[in-house]
Enzyme design. Structure first.
Site, PDB file in Angstrom:
ATOM      1  N   HIS A  67     -23.529 110.522 104.037  1.00  0.00           N
ATOM      2  CA  HIS A  67     -24.795 110.328 104.759  1.00  0.00           C
ATOM      3  C   HIS A  67     -25.616 111.620 104.782  1.00  0.00           C
ATOM      4  CE1 HIS A  67     -22.725 106.722 106.025  1.00  0.00           C
ATOM      5  NE2 HIS A  67     -23.851 106.278 106.574  1.00  0.00           N
ATOM      6  N   ARG A  86     -36.602 104.838 105.110  1.00  0.00           N
ATOM      7  CA  ARG A  86     -37.263 103.870 105.992  1.00  0.00           C
ATOM      8  C   ARG A  86     -36.726 104.017 107.422  1.00  0.00           C
ATOM      9  NH1 ARG A  86     -36.584  99.396 102.860  1.00  0.00           N
ATOM     10  NH2 ARG A  86     -34.714  98.765 103.940  1.00  0.00           N
ATOM     11  N   ALA A 123     -30.421 105.231 113.067  1.00  0.00           N
ATOM     12  CA  ALA A 123     -31.738 105.733 113.476  1.00  0.00           C
ATOM     13  C   ALA A 123     -32.649 104.602 113.946  1.00  0.00           C
ATOM     14  CB  ALA A 123     -32.384 106.491 112.306  1.00  0.00           C
TER      15      ALA A 123
HETATM   16  N1  LIG Z   1     -27.059 111.112 109.418  1.00  0.00           N
HETATM   17  C1  LIG Z   1     -27.411 109.823 109.615  1.00  0.00           C
HETATM   18  O1  LIG Z   1     -27.163 109.234 110.649  1.00  0.00           O
HETATM   19  N2  LIG Z   1     -28.057 109.224 108.597  1.00  0.00           N
HETATM   20  C2  LIG Z   1     -28.445 107.918 108.663  1.00  0.00           C
HETATM   21  N3  LIG Z   1     -28.709 107.185 109.837  1.00  0.00           N
HETATM   22  C3  LIG Z   1     -29.531 106.191 109.508  1.00  0.00           C
HETATM   23  O2  LIG Z   1     -29.961 105.331 110.301  1.00  0.00           O
HETATM   24  N4  LIG Z   1     -29.837 106.230 108.186  1.00  0.00           N
HETATM   25  C4  LIG Z   1     -29.215 107.305 107.624  1.00  0.00           C
HETATM   26  O3  LIG Z   1     -29.286 107.716 106.488  1.00  0.00           O
END
Ligand SMILES: NC(=O)N[C@H]1NC(=O)NC1=O
Length: 174
Positions: A67, A86, A123
């Site tokens: 990630h 996004r 997110a």
């Molecule tokens: N570090 C991290 O949480 N990355 C992520 N979270 C998210 O919602 N999309 C991501 O790429």
């Protein structure tokens, strides 16, 4: 996109479509394809999650390491995956001011130094105002608990990405 369509996909198409349900881990979609047919979206999701749960700790940490940081270098450089971009944009992480960016970069670095993997948070279920506080809070947690929490966030992200794909009229086909 209905399950009949999903179940009819060949390996290449399935991995193309579902390869980023778990960020930069197309291997998981490749393994899940072998489990078809799926009876519904919950069943499909269950196979993604079961693969994650069955991994040894090193593999689970590997997933987390795939990630990108929230509001990190890849966002600045424009090298995020379309999905991550996004999600981060939706949470307002593309419009931080310099002080907010610096604060997050410091917290992300502390988190990575403590746990050995990046801070992961769905997110789309958060926003720019909440992220630093949540990061600071999770920095204090015991490592085993934090690994479980972080994998739970990976699953939340995956669930939302699957819902996008399965609900997308454009992919429904005839
Ligand atoms: N570090 C991290 O949480 N990355 C992520 N979270 C998210 O919602 N999309 C991501 O790429």
């Amino acid at each position: 996109m209905d399950m009949e369509k999903v179940n009819s996909m060949d390996f290449g198409e399935f991995v193309d479509v579902f390869g980023n349900v778990v960020e930069r881990c197309p291997l998981i979609a490749a393994a899940v394809w072998s489990q078809r047919p799926f009876c519904n979206s919950e069943d499909l999701e269950k196979h993604f999650f079961a693969f994650i749960d069955a991994l040894p700790q090193s593999g689970q940490e590997g997933i987390l390491r795939c990630h990108p940081d929230l509001a990190g270098r890849e966002l600045q450089q424009g090298t995020l995956t379309a999905e991550s971009r996004r999600e981060q944009r939706g949470a307002g992480l593309m419009s931080l001011d310099a002080a907010e960016r610096l604060r997050l970069a410091e917290l992300n670095a502390q988190y990575r130094a403590r746990f050995g993997f990046p801070f992961v948070l769905a997110a789309r279920l958060s926003d720019r105002a909440a992220v630093p506080g949540e990061l600071a809070r999770r920095l204090q947690r015991p490592p085993a608990e934090e690994l479980r929490t972080a994998l739970g966030e990976v699953k939340k992200i995956g669930r939302l990405r699957l819902a996008d794909l399965l609900g997308a009229a454009g992919l429904a086909g005839p």
